[in-house]
Design a protein around this motif. Sequence first.
Motif, PDB file in Angstrom:
ATOM      1  N   ALA A  67       0.832  -1.212   0.000  1.00  0.00           N
ATOM      2  CA  ALA A  67       0.000   0.000   0.000  1.00  0.00           C
ATOM      3  C   ALA A  67       0.863   1.255   0.000  1.00  0.00           C
ATOM      4  CB  ALA A  67      -0.939  -0.015   1.200  1.00  0.00           C
ATOM      5  N   ARG A  68       1.948   1.236   0.759  1.00  0.00           N
ATOM      6  CA  ARG A  68       2.813   2.419   0.812  1.00  0.00           C
ATOM      7  C   ARG A  68       3.563   2.617  -0.505  1.00  0.00           C
ATOM      8  NH1 ARG A  68       3.048   0.898   6.408  1.00  0.00           N
ATOM      9  NH2 ARG A  68       4.771  -0.563   6.071  1.00  0.00           N
ATOM     10  N   VAL A  69       3.986   1.529  -1.133  1.00  0.00           N
ATOM     11  CA  VAL A  69       4.641   1.661  -2.440  1.00  0.00           C
ATOM     12  C   VAL A  69       3.654   2.202  -3.467  1.00  0.00           C
ATOM     13  CG1 VAL A  69       5.703   0.401  -4.358  1.00  0.00           C
ATOM     14  CG2 VAL A  69       6.392  -0.101  -1.997  1.00  0.00           C
ATOM     15  N   SER A  70       2.406   1.756  -3.398  1.00  0.00           N
ATOM     16  CA  SER A  70       1.381   2.278  -4.312  1.00  0.00           C
ATOM     17  C   SER A  70       1.176   3.773  -4.096  1.00  0.00           C
ATOM     18  CB  SER A  70       0.059   1.526  -4.111  1.00  0.00           C
ATOM     19  OG  SER A  70       0.208   0.154  -4.440  1.00  0.00           O
TER      20      SER A  70
ATOM     21  N   ALA B  93      10.270  -1.444  -9.236  1.00  0.00           N
ATOM     22  CA  ALA B  93      10.561  -0.883  -7.911  1.00  0.00           C
ATOM     23  C   ALA B  93      12.059  -0.828  -7.656  1.00  0.00           C
ATOM     24  CB  ALA B  93       9.859  -1.695  -6.831  1.00  0.00           C
ATOM     25  N   GLU B  94      12.786  -1.832  -8.138  1.00  0.00           N
ATOM     26  CA  GLU B  94      14.233  -1.826  -7.971  1.00  0.00           C
ATOM     27  C   GLU B  94      14.868  -0.707  -8.804  1.00  0.00           C
ATOM     28  OE1 GLU B  94      15.174  -5.799  -9.121  1.00  0.00           O
ATOM     29  OE2 GLU B  94      14.613  -6.673  -7.179  1.00  0.00           O
ATOM     30  N   GLN B  95      14.380  -0.536 -10.022  1.00  0.00           N
ATOM     31  CA  GLN B  95      14.946   0.490 -10.903  1.00  0.00           C
ATOM     32  C   GLN B  95      14.594   1.901 -10.442  1.00  0.00           C
ATOM     33  OE1 GLN B  95      13.343  -0.748 -14.704  1.00  0.00           O
ATOM     34  NE2 GLN B  95      15.045  -2.125 -15.112  1.00  0.00           N
ATOM     35  N   LEU B  96      13.427   2.049  -9.820  1.00  0.00           N
ATOM     36  CA  LEU B  96      12.949   3.372  -9.400  1.00  0.00           C
ATOM     37  C   LEU B  96      13.068   3.574  -7.886  1.00  0.00           C
ATOM     38  CD1 LEU B  96       9.753   3.503 -11.639  1.00  0.00           C
ATOM     39  CD2 LEU B  96      11.894   4.738 -12.016  1.00  0.00           C
TER      40      LEU B  96
ATOM     41  N   LEU C 263      10.382  -1.328   0.496  1.00  0.00           N
ATOM     42  CA  LEU C 263      10.692  -1.829  -0.832  1.00  0.00           C
ATOM     43  C   LEU C 263      11.182  -3.275  -0.785  1.00  0.00           C
ATOM     44  CD1 LEU C 263      12.335   1.391  -2.253  1.00  0.00           C
ATOM     45  CD2 LEU C 263      10.174   0.376  -2.982  1.00  0.00           C
ATOM     46  N   GLU C 264      11.925  -3.616   0.258  1.00  0.00           N
ATOM     47  CA  GLU C 264      12.347  -5.005   0.419  1.00  0.00           C
ATOM     48  C   GLU C 264      11.140  -5.908   0.661  1.00  0.00           C
ATOM     49  OE1 GLU C 264      15.237  -4.986   3.520  1.00  0.00           O
ATOM     50  OE2 GLU C 264      16.686  -3.785   2.379  1.00  0.00           O
ATOM     51  N   GLU C 265      10.188  -5.433   1.475  1.00  0.00           N
ATOM     52  CA  GLU C 265       8.987  -6.214   1.768  1.00  0.00           C
ATOM     53  C   GLU C 265       8.118  -6.347   0.518  1.00  0.00           C
ATOM     54  OE1 GLU C 265       7.353  -8.772   3.998  1.00  0.00           O
ATOM     55  OE2 GLU C 265       8.767  -7.440   5.059  1.00  0.00           O
ATOM     56  N   TYR C 266       8.058  -5.277  -0.270  1.00  0.00           N
ATOM     57  CA  TYR C 266       7.320  -5.298  -1.539  1.00  0.00           C
ATOM     58  C   TYR C 266       7.903  -6.369  -2.460  1.00  0.00           C
ATOM     59  CZ  TYR C 266       5.318  -3.228  -5.873  1.00  0.00           C
ATOM     60  OH  TYR C 266       4.657  -3.002  -7.054  1.00  0.00           O
ATOM     61  N   GLY C 267       9.221  -6.439  -2.515  1.00  0.00           N
ATOM     62  CA  GLY C 267       9.877  -7.449  -3.333  1.00  0.00           C
ATOM     63  C   GLY C 267       9.599  -8.858  -2.843  1.00  0.00           C
ATOM     64  N   ARG C 268       9.567  -9.054  -1.519  1.00  0.00           N
ATOM     65  CA  ARG C 268       9.266 -10.381  -0.977  1.00  0.00           C
ATOM     66  C   ARG C 268       7.836 -10.793  -1.313  1.00  0.00           C
ATOM     67  NH1 ARG C 268      13.032  -8.917   3.159  1.00  0.00           N
ATOM     68  NH2 ARG C 268      11.477  -7.765   4.361  1.00  0.00           N
ATOM     69  N   LEU C 269       6.910  -9.845  -1.241  1.00  0.00           N
ATOM     70  CA  LEU C 269       5.525 -10.137  -1.597  1.00  0.00           C
ATOM     71  C   LEU C 269       5.434 -10.545  -3.069  1.00  0.00           C
ATOM     72  CD1 LEU C 269       2.566  -9.725  -0.180  1.00  0.00           C
ATOM     73  CD2 LEU C 269       2.403  -7.860  -1.829  1.00  0.00           C
ATOM     74  N   ALA C 270       6.191  -9.849  -3.913  1.00  0.00           N
ATOM     75  CA  ALA C 270       6.167 -10.156  -5.343  1.00  0.00           C
ATOM     76  C   ALA C 270       6.747 -11.527  -5.652  1.00  0.00           C
ATOM     77  CB  ALA C 270       6.939  -9.089  -6.119  1.00  0.00           C
TER      78      ALA C 270
ATOM     79  N   THR D 226       9.930  10.284  -2.505  1.00  0.00           N
ATOM     80  CA  THR D 226       8.571  10.786  -2.258  1.00  0.00           C
ATOM     81  C   THR D 226       8.283  10.936  -0.770  1.00  0.00           C
ATOM     82  OG1 THR D 226       7.522   8.585  -2.151  1.00  0.00           O
ATOM     83  CG2 THR D 226       7.752   9.622  -4.341  1.00  0.00           C
ATOM     84  N   GLY D 227       9.072  10.260   0.071  1.00  0.00           N
ATOM     85  CA  GLY D 227       8.824  10.287   1.506  1.00  0.00           C
ATOM     86  C   GLY D 227       7.732   9.332   1.955  1.00  0.00           C
ATOM     87  N   MET D 228       7.199   8.541   1.022  1.00  0.00           N
ATOM     88  CA  MET D 228       6.090   7.635   1.341  1.00  0.00           C
ATOM     89  C   MET D 228       6.559   6.237   1.730  1.00  0.00           C
ATOM     90  SD  MET D 228       3.680   9.798   0.723  1.00  0.00           S
ATOM     91  CE  MET D 228       2.170   8.838   0.735  1.00  0.00           C
ATOM     92  N   VAL D 229       7.797   5.886   1.371  1.00  0.00           N
ATOM     93  CA  VAL D 229       8.294   4.532   1.621  1.00  0.00           C
ATOM     94  C   VAL D 229       9.720   4.572   2.148  1.00  0.00           C
ATOM     95  CG1 VAL D 229       6.848   3.402  -0.129  1.00  0.00           C
ATOM     96  CG2 VAL D 229       9.093   4.281  -0.767  1.00  0.00           C
ATOM     97  N   THR D 230      10.101   3.449   2.753  1.00  0.00           N
ATOM     98  CA  THR D 230      11.462   3.256   3.241  1.00  0.00           C
ATOM     99  C   THR D 230      12.117   2.102   2.473  1.00  0.00           C
ATOM    100  OG1 THR D 230      10.780   1.642   4.910  1.00  0.00           O
ATOM    101  CG2 THR D 230      10.741   3.997   5.545  1.00  0.00           C
ATOM    102  N   GLU D 231      13.407   1.942   2.694  1.00  0.00           N
ATOM    103  CA  GLU D 231      14.101   0.787   2.118  1.00  0.00           C
ATOM    104  C   GLU D 231      13.434  -0.512   2.551  1.00  0.00           C
ATOM    105  OE1 GLU D 231      16.597   0.358   0.105  1.00  0.00           O
ATOM    106  OE2 GLU D 231      17.645   2.283  -0.057  1.00  0.00           O
ATOM    107  N   ALA D 232      13.025  -0.564   3.821  1.00  0.00           N
ATOM    108  CA  ALA D 232      12.380  -1.771   4.345  1.00  0.00           C
ATOM    109  C   ALA D 232      11.074  -2.062   3.614  1.00  0.00           C
ATOM    110  CB  ALA D 232      12.128  -1.623   5.841  1.00  0.00           C
TER     111      ALA D 232
END
Length: 254
Positions: free
Chosen positions: A144-147, A202-205, A220-227, A212-218
């Motif tokens: 949700a935060r990445v979105s 997400a990795e490239q961007l 993005l890592e969690e987003y990748g694990r979900l994917a 944007t201040g909406m997400v952290t490194e953590a």
Amino acid sequence: MRLHMLERIFDAGTQRRLLSTGLTSGWHCLEVGAGAGSIVRWLEQRVGPSGKVVALDTNPRFLRGSGSSTIEILQGDICDADLPLATFDLVHARYVMIHIVEYQRAFERMLRCVKPGGWVVLEEPDFQAARAVAGSEEGRASFARVSDAIERMFTSLGMDHALGVKLPALFRRHDLTQLTVEHEGHLSAGGGMVAQMMKLSAEQLRDKYIATGMVTEADLEEYGRLADDPDSWAIYYATGAVTGWWQPQCGGRV
């Protein structure tokens, strides 16, 4: 790599929409934002030696050396490219307009190129449709935060992250008729091609998303694990697709 993934995932749907216009030998077609070129090459086969395919891209590096007399490659932006007027039986763009701030101007430039009785087919993302429906609580929260970061990134650039869902109104406003409207949500399990493509994006961007201040490194890592998680399911975005017929002497305006 991402362009080739887009082709593998979405070319079949694009080809179906283009065929629905009556596409046949001898047609002149304009492909705006030709990408890696799969649709250009497919159009070449459909129109045959008596037809013409003009491929327009700001960076046509993947199109060089086609060696085909049917294909003409142009480098440029649809908003200011020098294109012939009222020439094409079919104009198509996929995932191009969303990256153009003046997308309405771009659309009007496309219409100028279509001959009376020609067709326009546009396919654009709708990121407001994104939502995670299954997976870990942490993964869904990060999704949700990445979105939100994707929306903020587009907004900060003056672009519309939900453009896909607004295409029908754009077509109707310019008096195109015989509209076929589709809104397809891409529900994907972790490990699927859509999920992997969005993980790659997400990795490239990564830096732009974090900025944007909406997400952290953590996140993005969690987003990748979900994917990657085959037990997760998410709609990463939807595609709005509209096919319309252009007959300006019946009241159409550019």
